[in-house]
Design a protein around this motif. Structure first.
Motif, PDB file in Angstrom:
ATOM      1  N   GLU A  17       0.877  -1.173   0.000  1.00 20.90           N
ATOM      2  CA  GLU A  17       0.000   0.000   0.000  1.00 20.90           C
ATOM      3  C   GLU A  17       0.912   1.220   0.000  1.00 20.90           C
ATOM      4  N   TRP A  18       0.908   1.969  -1.064  1.00 19.00           N
ATOM      5  CA  TRP A  18       1.903   3.009  -1.318  1.00 19.00           C
ATOM      6  C   TRP A  18       1.293   4.392  -1.112  1.00 19.00           C
ATOM      7  N   SER A  38      -1.665   0.977  -4.767  1.00 21.76           N
ATOM      8  CA  SER A  38      -1.081  -0.293  -4.357  1.00 21.76           C
ATOM      9  C   SER A  38      -0.246  -0.875  -5.484  1.00 21.76           C
ATOM     10  N   ALA A  39       0.717  -1.695  -5.111  1.00 21.19           N
ATOM     11  CA  ALA A  39       1.610  -2.317  -6.077  1.00 21.19           C
ATOM     12  C   ALA A  39       2.110  -3.629  -5.483  1.00 21.19           C
ATOM     13  N   PHE A  40       2.748  -4.422  -6.293  1.00 19.84           N
ATOM     14  CA  PHE A  40       3.240  -5.721  -5.848  1.00 19.84           C
ATOM     15  C   PHE A  40       4.630  -5.575  -5.256  1.00 19.84           C
ATOM     16  N   GLY A  41       4.923  -6.332  -4.186  1.00 22.87           N
ATOM     17  CA  GLY A  41       6.223  -6.242  -3.539  1.00 22.87           C
ATOM     18  C   GLY A  41       6.539  -7.482  -2.733  1.00 22.87           C
ATOM     19  N   SER A  97       2.428  -4.523   3.087  1.00 19.05           N
ATOM     20  CA  SER A  97       3.220  -3.421   3.645  1.00 19.05           C
ATOM     21  C   SER A  97       2.585  -2.080   3.322  1.00 19.05           C
ATOM     22  N   VAL A  98       2.704  -1.159   4.266  1.00 17.42           N
ATOM     23  CA  VAL A  98       2.380   0.247   4.043  1.00 17.42           C
ATOM     24  C   VAL A  98       3.694   0.988   3.831  1.00 17.42           C
ATOM     25  N   ILE A  99       3.828   1.645   2.682  1.00 16.07           N
ATOM     26  CA  ILE A  99       5.068   2.335   2.332  1.00 16.07           C
ATOM     27  C   ILE A  99       4.802   3.822   2.218  1.00 16.07           C
ATOM     28  N   LEU A 100       5.521   4.603   3.014  1.00 23.41           N
ATOM     29  CA  LEU A 100       5.470   6.060   2.919  1.00 23.41           C
ATOM     30  C   LEU A 100       6.665   6.515   2.092  1.00 23.41           C
ATOM     31  N   SER A 101       6.405   7.184   0.983  1.00 15.63           N
ATOM     32  CA  SER A 101       7.471   7.629   0.092  1.00 15.63           C
ATOM     33  C   SER A 101       7.410   9.139  -0.054  1.00 15.63           C
ATOM     34  N   ASP A 102       8.538   9.831   0.261  1.00  8.93           N
ATOM     35  CA  ASP A 102       8.546  11.293   0.195  1.00  8.93           C
ATOM     36  C   ASP A 102       8.996  11.775  -1.184  1.00  8.93           C
ATOM     37  N   PRO A 103       8.941  13.092  -1.446  1.00  7.62           N
ATOM     38  CA  PRO A 103       9.291  13.597  -2.778  1.00  7.62           C
ATOM     39  C   PRO A 103      10.715  13.274  -3.218  1.00  7.62           C
ATOM     40  N   GLY A 105      12.114  10.413  -2.754  1.00  6.07           N
ATOM     41  CA  GLY A 105      12.210   8.982  -2.995  1.00  6.07           C
ATOM     42  C   GLY A 105      12.572   8.166  -1.777  1.00  6.07           C
ATOM     43  N   GLU A 106      12.826   8.815  -0.636  1.00  3.30           N
ATOM     44  CA  GLU A 106      13.104   8.081   0.594  1.00  3.30           C
ATOM     45  C   GLU A 106      11.795   7.499   1.130  1.00  3.30           C
ATOM     46  N   ARG A 107      11.890   6.405   1.924  1.00  2.00           N
ATOM     47  CA  ARG A 107      10.659   5.776   2.355  1.00  2.00           C
ATOM     48  C   ARG A 107      10.775   5.168   3.733  1.00  2.00           C
ATOM     49  N   ALA A 108       9.610   4.929   4.330  1.00  2.00           N
ATOM     50  CA  ALA A 108       9.480   4.178   5.575  1.00  2.00           C
ATOM     51  C   ALA A 108       8.453   3.079   5.320  1.00  2.00           C
ATOM     52  N   ILE A 109       8.676   1.893   5.913  1.00  2.00           N
ATOM     53  CA  ILE A 109       7.853   0.732   5.602  1.00  2.00           C
ATOM     54  C   ILE A 109       7.355   0.087   6.885  1.00  2.00           C
ATOM     55  N   VAL A 110       6.061  -0.214   6.919  1.00  2.00           N
ATOM     56  CA  VAL A 110       5.452  -0.955   8.018  1.00  2.00           C
ATOM     57  C   VAL A 110       4.782  -2.187   7.420  1.00  2.00           C
ATOM     58  N   THR A 111       5.098  -3.364   7.965  1.00  2.00           N
ATOM     59  CA  THR A 111       4.577  -4.621   7.425  1.00  2.00           C
ATOM     60  C   THR A 111       3.633  -5.277   8.414  1.00  2.00           C
ATOM     61  N   ALA A 112       2.580  -5.889   7.875  1.00  2.00           N
ATOM     62  CA  ALA A 112       1.601  -6.609   8.690  1.00  2.00           C
ATOM     63  C   ALA A 112       1.235  -7.906   7.973  1.00  2.00           C
ATOM     64  N   GLY A 113       0.456  -8.755   8.652  1.00  2.00           N
ATOM     65  CA  GLY A 113       0.004 -10.002   8.042  1.00  2.00           C
ATOM     66  C   GLY A 113       0.855 -11.182   8.462  1.00  2.00           C
ATOM     67  N   GLU A 114       0.221 -12.329   8.673  1.00  2.00           N
ATOM     68  CA  GLU A 114       0.873 -13.505   9.241  1.00  2.00           C
ATOM     69  C   GLU A 114       1.260 -14.556   8.205  1.00  2.00           C
ATOM     70  N   SER A 115       0.849 -14.398   6.956  1.00  2.00           N
ATOM     71  CA  SER A 115       0.992 -15.518   6.016  1.00  2.00           C
ATOM     72  C   SER A 115       2.440 -15.948   5.819  1.00  2.00           C
ATOM     73  N   PHE A 116       3.345 -15.021   5.536  1.00  2.00           N
ATOM     74  CA  PHE A 116       4.727 -15.425   5.303  1.00  2.00           C
ATOM     75  C   PHE A 116       5.412 -15.826   6.600  1.00  2.00           C
ATOM     76  N   ARG A 117       5.049 -15.175   7.684  1.00  3.33           N
ATOM     77  CA  ARG A 117       5.634 -15.517   8.986  1.00  3.33           C
ATOM     78  C   ARG A 117       5.377 -16.976   9.338  1.00  3.33           C
ATOM     79  N   ARG A 118       4.317 -17.562   8.821  1.00  2.86           N
ATOM     80  CA  ARG A 118       3.949 -18.941   9.132  1.00  2.86           C
ATOM     81  C   ARG A 118       4.354 -19.918   8.019  1.00  2.86           C
ATOM     82  N   LEU A 119       5.239 -19.491   7.149  1.00  2.62           N
ATOM     83  CA  LEU A 119       5.766 -20.389   6.124  1.00  2.62           C
ATOM     84  C   LEU A 119       6.499 -21.560   6.770  1.00  2.62           C
ATOM     85  N   GLN A 120       6.259 -22.751   6.262  1.00  2.00           N
ATOM     86  CA  GLN A 120       7.001 -23.944   6.651  1.00  2.00           C
ATOM     87  C   GLN A 120       7.444 -24.665   5.386  1.00  2.00           C
ATOM     88  N   LEU A 121       8.645 -25.221   5.403  1.00  2.00           N
ATOM     89  CA  LEU A 121       9.172 -25.925   4.243  1.00  2.00           C
ATOM     90  C   LEU A 121       8.853 -27.412   4.369  1.00  2.00           C
TER      91      LEU A 121
END
Length: 337
Positions: A17-18, A38-41, A97-103, A105-121
């Motif tokens: 979420e950009w 929004s975009a893919f990342g 992720s929520v991405i804050l991007s300033d004029p 091009g610098e950014r700050a990123i906040v990530t949420a969601g459990e799906s990848f955190r619960r990855l098992q091989l």
């Protein structure tokens, strides 16, 4: 059944979420978003798609949720050349992720969601990792996953080359990413170890301490017989400093390199595209009948990877500006390289 792609990345596939903000807010401060889209990342997907754009045969090992975000991520991957057959679906919220991007091009990123955190091989994933030629892992991978990758690589009869990116600070990774003890194993095992300034400061205590620790780890590996890591200037580590360039530590020797000067539109994904360039030039084989893992020199690899990152920074979002190989070569040729 056919074998896995020559390169397998283990990392998140996420929706970003950009927010185009007036400024990156200070603590207790604020900002105004003139645009929200929004975009893919996701680090794993960013590296995989970057390698795909460069013409590499690459697959992604990941996990998304059974929701709108996960569906969008899978649909996007289906439109790329990335092998997404090892992207599983769970019943928890997709990583995003929520991405804050300033004029600038610098950014700050906040990530949420459990799906990848619960990855098992599972066993099929482990077999694929053991059979591929190159494995990439991000520090955001759950610690159990990171440890499993290390175990697979270390026990393989013909070990794949291993690249590890220490993304994020230690505090950020606690409870959801790779733990310090496992990071220590990667430092002493990986063919390529990458860390940005934030990660280096949090894990090593600063840029100078990072150089010293990395060089010491490399010297400790000299003569241990792990081919090809201990020959011809291997292993290698890169400490990235954004627009201030990067530091390469190869076989204990330290070299500084400048970044390319471009008009930055958005720096999101710059580090991931840089890592993909290093994997392409330093780690992955030639893709044909030539010698496996034919690798170029330190300077050539860094310049190529820096060009990939610079080009990507001239477009918005993490993947929109990812270049094809011909674009990178033209960029370098224009600069006499």
């Amino acid at each position: 059944m056919t074998g896995p792609p020559p390169v397998l990345a283990v990392g998140a596939a996420a929706i970003d979420e950009w927010y185009a903000v007036s400024n990156l807010p200070e603590p207790d401060g604020g900002a105004f978003a003139s645009e929200v889209t929004s975009a893919f990342g996701g680090v794993g997907a960013n590296v995989s798609v970057a390698l795909d754009r460069l013409g590499r045969d690459v697959g992604l090992v990941s996990r998304v949720g059974d929701d709108e975000y996960g569906e969008r991520a899978r649909e996007y991957l289906a439109d790329t050349g990335v092998d997404a057959s090892r992207v599983s679906v769970g019943d928890d919220p997709s990583t995003r992720s929520v991405i804050l991007s300033d004029p600038a091009g610098e950014r700050a990123i906040v990530t949420a969601g459990e799906s990848f955190r619960r990855l098992q091989l599972d066993e099929a994933d482990r077999e694929a990792l053991a059979a591929t030629e190159t494995v990439f892992v991000t520090g955001y991978a759950p610690d159990a996953v990171s440890r499993t990758v290390l175990d697979v690589v270390e026990s393989a009869a013909d070990p794949p080359a291993l690249a590890f990116d220490l993304s994020g600070s230690v505090e950020e990774l606690v409870g959801r990413g790779t733990e310090p003890e496992t990071i220590h194993r990667y430092l002493h095992t990986a063919d390529l170890f990458v860390a940005d300034d934030v990660a280096a400061a949090a894990y090593f205590g600063g840029a100078e301490a990072a150089r010293e620790h990395v060089a010491a780890a490399q010297r400790a590996r000299e003569g241990d017989g792990r081919s090809p890591s201990t020959r011809d200037g291997w292993p290698r580590a890169v400490l990235t400093h954004g627009a201030d360039g990067m530091t390469v530590v190869a076989a204990g020797a330290v070299t500084e390199f400048d970044a390319f000067d471009v008009d930055v539109v958005d720096a999101t994904g710059a580090g991931d595209s840089f890592v993909a360039g290093l994997i392409d030039r330093w780690i992955a084989g030639d893709g044909g009948d030539g010698p496996r893992r034919e690798r170029v020199g330190v300077a050539d690899g860094v310049r190529f990877a820096a060009a990939v990152a610079a080009i990507n920074c001239t477009s918005r979002f993490a993947q929109t500006g990812l270049p094809a190989r011909g674009e990178v070569e033209a960029f370098l040729a224009e600069r006499g390289l």
